[in-house]
Design a protein around this motif. Structure first.
Motif, PDB file in Angstrom:
ATOM      1  N   HIS A 191       5.294 -17.153   6.708  1.00  0.00           N
ATOM      2  CA  HIS A 191       4.132 -16.480   7.321  1.00  0.00           C
ATOM      3  C   HIS A 191       4.574 -15.571   8.468  1.00  0.00           C
ATOM      4  O   HIS A 191       3.904 -15.477   9.497  1.00  0.00           O
ATOM      5  CB  HIS A 191       3.102 -17.504   7.823  1.00  0.00           C
ATOM      6  CG  HIS A 191       2.551 -18.395   6.768  1.00  0.00           C
ATOM      7  ND1 HIS A 191       1.637 -19.389   7.042  1.00  0.00           N
ATOM      8  CD2 HIS A 191       2.776 -18.440   5.426  1.00  0.00           C
ATOM      9  CE1 HIS A 191       1.328 -20.024   5.911  1.00  0.00           C
ATOM     10  NE2 HIS A 191       2.013 -19.452   4.916  1.00  0.00           N
ATOM     11  N   ASP A 192       5.681 -14.886   8.256  1.00  0.00           N
ATOM     12  CA  ASP A 192       6.272 -14.047   9.295  1.00  0.00           C
ATOM     13  C   ASP A 192       5.655 -12.647   9.256  1.00  0.00           C
ATOM     14  O   ASP A 192       5.885 -11.880   8.324  1.00  0.00           O
ATOM     15  CB  ASP A 192       7.788 -13.965   9.076  1.00  0.00           C
ATOM     16  CG  ASP A 192       8.506 -13.219  10.201  1.00  0.00           C
ATOM     17  OD1 ASP A 192       7.817 -12.684  11.097  1.00  0.00           O
ATOM     18  OD2 ASP A 192       9.750 -13.171  10.173  1.00  0.00           O
ATOM     19  N   THR A 193       4.862 -12.330  10.268  1.00  0.00           N
ATOM     20  CA  THR A 193       4.211 -11.023  10.325  1.00  0.00           C
ATOM     21  C   THR A 193       4.883 -10.085  11.320  1.00  0.00           C
ATOM     22  O   THR A 193       4.317  -9.052  11.687  1.00  0.00           O
ATOM     23  CB  THR A 193       2.726 -11.182  10.707  1.00  0.00           C
ATOM     24  OG1 THR A 193       2.632 -11.812  11.987  1.00  0.00           O
ATOM     25  CG2 THR A 193       1.987 -12.006   9.673  1.00  0.00           C
ATOM     26  N   SER A 194       6.068 -10.437  11.751  1.00  0.00           N
ATOM     27  CA  SER A 194       6.803  -9.577  12.684  1.00  0.00           C
ATOM     28  C   SER A 194       7.625  -8.551  11.914  1.00  0.00           C
ATOM     29  O   SER A 194       7.666  -8.552  10.682  1.00  0.00           O
ATOM     30  CB  SER A 194       7.720 -10.424  13.574  1.00  0.00           C
ATOM     31  OG  SER A 194       8.719 -11.061  12.789  1.00  0.00           O
ATOM     32  N   PRO A 199       4.613  -2.450   8.643  1.00  0.00           N
ATOM     33  CA  PRO A 199       4.797  -1.202   7.879  1.00  0.00           C
ATOM     34  C   PRO A 199       4.592  -1.381   6.375  1.00  0.00           C
ATOM     35  O   PRO A 199       4.007  -0.517   5.712  1.00  0.00           O
ATOM     36  CB  PRO A 199       6.233  -0.790   8.206  1.00  0.00           C
ATOM     37  CG  PRO A 199       6.524  -1.445   9.515  1.00  0.00           C
ATOM     38  CD  PRO A 199       5.762  -2.725   9.514  1.00  0.00           C
ATOM     39  N   LEU A 200       5.086  -2.495   5.822  1.00  0.00           N
ATOM     40  CA  LEU A 200       4.911  -2.755   4.393  1.00  0.00           C
ATOM     41  C   LEU A 200       3.435  -2.824   4.033  1.00  0.00           C
ATOM     42  O   LEU A 200       2.976  -2.186   3.075  1.00  0.00           O
ATOM     43  CB  LEU A 200       5.595  -4.071   4.005  1.00  0.00           C
ATOM     44  CG  LEU A 200       5.254  -4.604   2.601  1.00  0.00           C
ATOM     45  CD1 LEU A 200       5.837  -3.698   1.518  1.00  0.00           C
ATOM     46  CD2 LEU A 200       5.750  -6.042   2.431  1.00  0.00           C
ATOM     47  N   MET A 201       2.682  -3.594   4.804  1.00  0.00           N
ATOM     48  CA  MET A 201       1.279  -3.785   4.466  1.00  0.00           C
ATOM     49  C   MET A 201       0.444  -2.551   4.782  1.00  0.00           C
ATOM     50  O   MET A 201      -0.563  -2.284   4.111  1.00  0.00           O
ATOM     51  CB  MET A 201       0.747  -5.024   5.189  1.00  0.00           C
ATOM     52  CG  MET A 201       1.465  -6.317   4.783  1.00  0.00           C
ATOM     53  SD  MET A 201       1.466  -6.607   2.985  1.00  0.00           S
ATOM     54  CE  MET A 201      -0.204  -7.213   2.767  1.00  0.00           C
ATOM     55  N   SER A 202       0.838  -1.781   5.769  1.00  0.00           N
ATOM     56  CA  SER A 202       0.163  -0.501   6.031  1.00  0.00           C
ATOM     57  C   SER A 202       0.311   0.420   4.820  1.00  0.00           C
ATOM     58  O   SER A 202      -0.634   1.128   4.440  1.00  0.00           O
ATOM     59  CB  SER A 202       0.742   0.176   7.270  1.00  0.00           C
ATOM     60  OG  SER A 202       0.428  -0.541   8.441  1.00  0.00           O
ATOM     61  N   PHE A 203       1.494   0.409   4.234  1.00  0.00           N
ATOM     62  CA  PHE A 203       1.743   1.204   3.028  1.00  0.00           C
ATOM     63  C   PHE A 203       0.834   0.738   1.889  1.00  0.00           C
ATOM     64  O   PHE A 203       0.234   1.558   1.181  1.00  0.00           O
ATOM     65  CB  PHE A 203       3.212   1.070   2.636  1.00  0.00           C
ATOM     66  CG  PHE A 203       3.590   1.801   1.381  1.00  0.00           C
ATOM     67  CD1 PHE A 203       3.784   3.170   1.386  1.00  0.00           C
ATOM     68  CD2 PHE A 203       3.764   1.109   0.193  1.00  0.00           C
ATOM     69  CE1 PHE A 203       4.132   3.849   0.217  1.00  0.00           C
ATOM     70  CE2 PHE A 203       4.109   1.767  -0.972  1.00  0.00           C
ATOM     71  CZ  PHE A 203       4.293   3.145  -0.966  1.00  0.00           C
ATOM     72  N   GLN A 204       0.715  -0.590   1.708  1.00  0.00           N
ATOM     73  CA  GLN A 204      -0.163  -1.125   0.671  1.00  0.00           C
ATOM     74  C   GLN A 204      -1.618  -0.730   0.923  1.00  0.00           C
ATOM     75  O   GLN A 204      -2.355  -0.367  -0.001  1.00  0.00           O
ATOM     76  CB  GLN A 204      -0.055  -2.660   0.609  1.00  0.00           C
ATOM     77  CG  GLN A 204       1.339  -3.224   0.468  1.00  0.00           C
ATOM     78  CD  GLN A 204       2.031  -2.813  -0.808  1.00  0.00           C
ATOM     79  OE1 GLN A 204       1.424  -2.785  -1.886  1.00  0.00           O
ATOM     80  NE2 GLN A 204       3.313  -2.481  -0.712  1.00  0.00           N
ATOM     81  N   ALA A 205      -2.034  -0.789   2.193  1.00  0.00           N
ATOM     82  CA  ALA A 205      -3.418  -0.471   2.545  1.00  0.00           C
ATOM     83  C   ALA A 205      -3.735   0.990   2.296  1.00  0.00           C
ATOM     84  O   ALA A 205      -4.824   1.326   1.789  1.00  0.00           O
ATOM     85  CB  ALA A 205      -3.676  -0.835   4.009  1.00  0.00           C
ATOM     86  N   GLU A 206      -2.812   1.876   2.635  1.00  0.00           N
ATOM     87  CA  GLU A 206      -3.063   3.302   2.428  1.00  0.00           C
ATOM     88  C   GLU A 206      -3.167   3.630   0.947  1.00  0.00           C
ATOM     89  O   GLU A 206      -3.977   4.473   0.540  1.00  0.00           O
ATOM     90  CB  GLU A 206      -1.965   4.130   3.102  1.00  0.00           C
ATOM     91  CG  GLU A 206      -2.075   4.155   4.608  1.00  0.00           C
ATOM     92  CD  GLU A 206      -3.468   4.551   5.080  1.00  0.00           C
ATOM     93  OE1 GLU A 206      -3.983   5.606   4.631  1.00  0.00           O
ATOM     94  OE2 GLU A 206      -4.067   3.802   5.877  1.00  0.00           O
ATOM     95  N   ASP A 250      -2.143  -9.990   9.518  1.00  0.00           N
ATOM     96  CA  ASP A 250      -1.891 -11.434   9.481  1.00  0.00           C
ATOM     97  C   ASP A 250      -2.904 -12.045   8.515  1.00  0.00           C
ATOM     98  O   ASP A 250      -4.022 -12.391   8.897  1.00  0.00           O
ATOM     99  CB  ASP A 250      -2.026 -12.045  10.868  1.00  0.00           C
ATOM    100  CG  ASP A 250      -1.650 -13.525  10.868  1.00  0.00           C
ATOM    101  OD1 ASP A 250      -1.411 -14.081   9.766  1.00  0.00           O
ATOM    102  OD2 ASP A 250      -1.600 -14.128  11.955  1.00  0.00           O
ATOM    103  N   VAL A 251      -2.492 -12.155   7.263  1.00  0.00           N
ATOM    104  CA  VAL A 251      -3.369 -12.687   6.216  1.00  0.00           C
ATOM    105  C   VAL A 251      -3.093 -14.162   5.938  1.00  0.00           C
ATOM    106  O   VAL A 251      -3.633 -14.724   4.978  1.00  0.00           O
ATOM    107  CB  VAL A 251      -3.197 -11.880   4.911  1.00  0.00           C
ATOM    108  CG1 VAL A 251      -3.722 -10.468   5.074  1.00  0.00           C
ATOM    109  CG2 VAL A 251      -1.736 -11.855   4.465  1.00  0.00           C
ATOM    110  N   PHE A 252      -2.291 -14.777   6.784  1.00  0.00           N
ATOM    111  CA  PHE A 252      -1.861 -16.145   6.511  1.00  0.00           C
ATOM    112  C   PHE A 252      -2.782 -17.204   7.109  1.00  0.00           C
ATOM    113  O   PHE A 252      -2.643 -18.391   6.811  1.00  0.00           O
ATOM    114  CB  PHE A 252      -0.431 -16.344   7.003  1.00  0.00           C
ATOM    115  CG  PHE A 252       0.561 -15.463   6.287  1.00  0.00           C
ATOM    116  CD1 PHE A 252       0.877 -15.703   4.960  1.00  0.00           C
ATOM    117  CD2 PHE A 252       1.133 -14.375   6.917  1.00  0.00           C
ATOM    118  CE1 PHE A 252       1.771 -14.890   4.279  1.00  0.00           C
ATOM    119  CE2 PHE A 252       2.025 -13.548   6.252  1.00  0.00           C
ATOM    120  CZ  PHE A 252       2.350 -13.811   4.926  1.00  0.00           C
ATOM    121  N   ASP A 253      -3.727 -16.792   7.951  1.00  0.00           N
ATOM    122  CA  ASP A 253      -4.710 -17.725   8.489  1.00  0.00           C
ATOM    123  C   ASP A 253      -5.970 -17.769   7.645  1.00  0.00           C
ATOM    124  O   ASP A 253      -6.967 -18.354   8.043  1.00  0.00           O
ATOM    125  CB  ASP A 253      -5.091 -17.331   9.927  1.00  0.00           C
ATOM    126  CG  ASP A 253      -3.995 -17.689  10.923  1.00  0.00           C
ATOM    127  OD1 ASP A 253      -3.212 -18.613  10.616  1.00  0.00           O
ATOM    128  OD2 ASP A 253      -3.912 -17.039  11.973  1.00  0.00           O
TER     129      ASP A 253
END
Length: 272
Positions: A191-194, A199-206, A250-253
């Motif tokens: 669950h490491d969001t650091s 950047p990875l998830m921003s790319f997925q979101a865009e 942070d999608v782990f909570d």
């Protein structure tokens, strides 16, 4: 079981189980609303088998059975009675309904995706096909944008459900993109969001947002109430994505939950 009883049951199921679906279809006229609820109940049944606790061979048998029932008598199962009636009223393509099962069967066989092209093919089955089934009820022949919109919503689901999918043994984020951003499966497990996670998830979101924008071209081919339904779906998913972004991905909570007031506000925005 009569069609009236069957429709009442699938609508109850939709209100109970759907996070966003029920708020979108509430604006449709009765006949369309009931048909969309029948499609949802069928897709929910498929998902529940694929994600359940049965042995894989039993899951395959049951999924194959669901696909076979599409061409058989409906019997007394509310979902199939309602779906069969909806198919007499609207040109819901059987190929789209069968593709939903194909996507679930793929989930049993494939738990990693090497590239986005692979992932997109999967999304077309599990979500694009739902869009194609639904657009027949809305009354449009813009199948391409219906598929695109379905893919967009599935991409947002994938972002939202990283933890849940990991617990099921699945990683939908493309392996080549994980590698290029420097994120490992160990990072997901921890669950490491650091570091590179944002950047990875921003790319997925865009990318999801681009698919959403393209898919919303569907609205131009819809009557006003169907367009309001679709724009409500899109608004709810967009709001979910924005909440995830606000949390730094942070999608782990657990997934963000939109309040009833927020959902009604999104519906209201479409009305005005």
């Amino acid at each position: 079981m009569t069609a009236e009883h069957a429709y009442a049951e699938v609508e109850r199921l939709t209100r109970r189980r759907a996070r966003n679906f029920a708020y979108g279809i509430m604006v449709l006229p009765r006949e369309k609303r009931r048909a969309i609820a029948a499609i949802y109940a069928y897709a929910r049944l498929v998902d529940d088998i694929a994600d359940g606790d049965l042995p894989v061979d039993e899951k395959r048998t049951r999924l194959d059975g669901l696909r076979a029932r599409l061409d058989a008598a409906a019997g007394d199962d509310a979902t199939f009675v309602a779906l069969a009636d909806a198919r007499t009223r609207f040109a819901i393509p059987g190929d789209a309904l069968r593709a939903i099962v194909d996507g679930a069967l793929q989930d049993l066989a494939q738990v990693r995706y090497a590239t986005f092209d692979e992932l997109r093919d999967y999304c077309l089955k599990v979500a694009g096909a739902v869009g194609v089934a639904c657009v027949a009820v809305y009354g449009s022949d813009d199948v391409e944008r219906a598929e695109t919109l379905g893919v967009a919503l599935q991409l947002i689901n994938i972002i939202r459900d990283v933890r849940e999918d990991w617990e099921l043994g699945r990683v939908y984020l493309p392996e080549d993109e994980l590698s290029s951003f420097g994120v490992s499966e160990d990072d997901i497990a921890a669950h490491d969001t650091s570091g590179a996670w944002h950047p990875l998830m921003s790319f997925q979101a865009e990318r999801a947002r681009a698919y959403l924008q393209d898919g919303l071209g569907l609205l131009r081919s819809l009557d006003s109430r169907s367009a309001l339904c679709v724009s409500t779906f899109a608004g709810l998913y967009r709001a979910t994505l924005e909440r995830i972004e606000e949390r730094g991905f942070d999608v782990f909570d657990g997934p963000p939950h939109l309040s009833t007031l927020t959902k009604l506000r999104i519906v209201g925005q479409g009305l005005w």
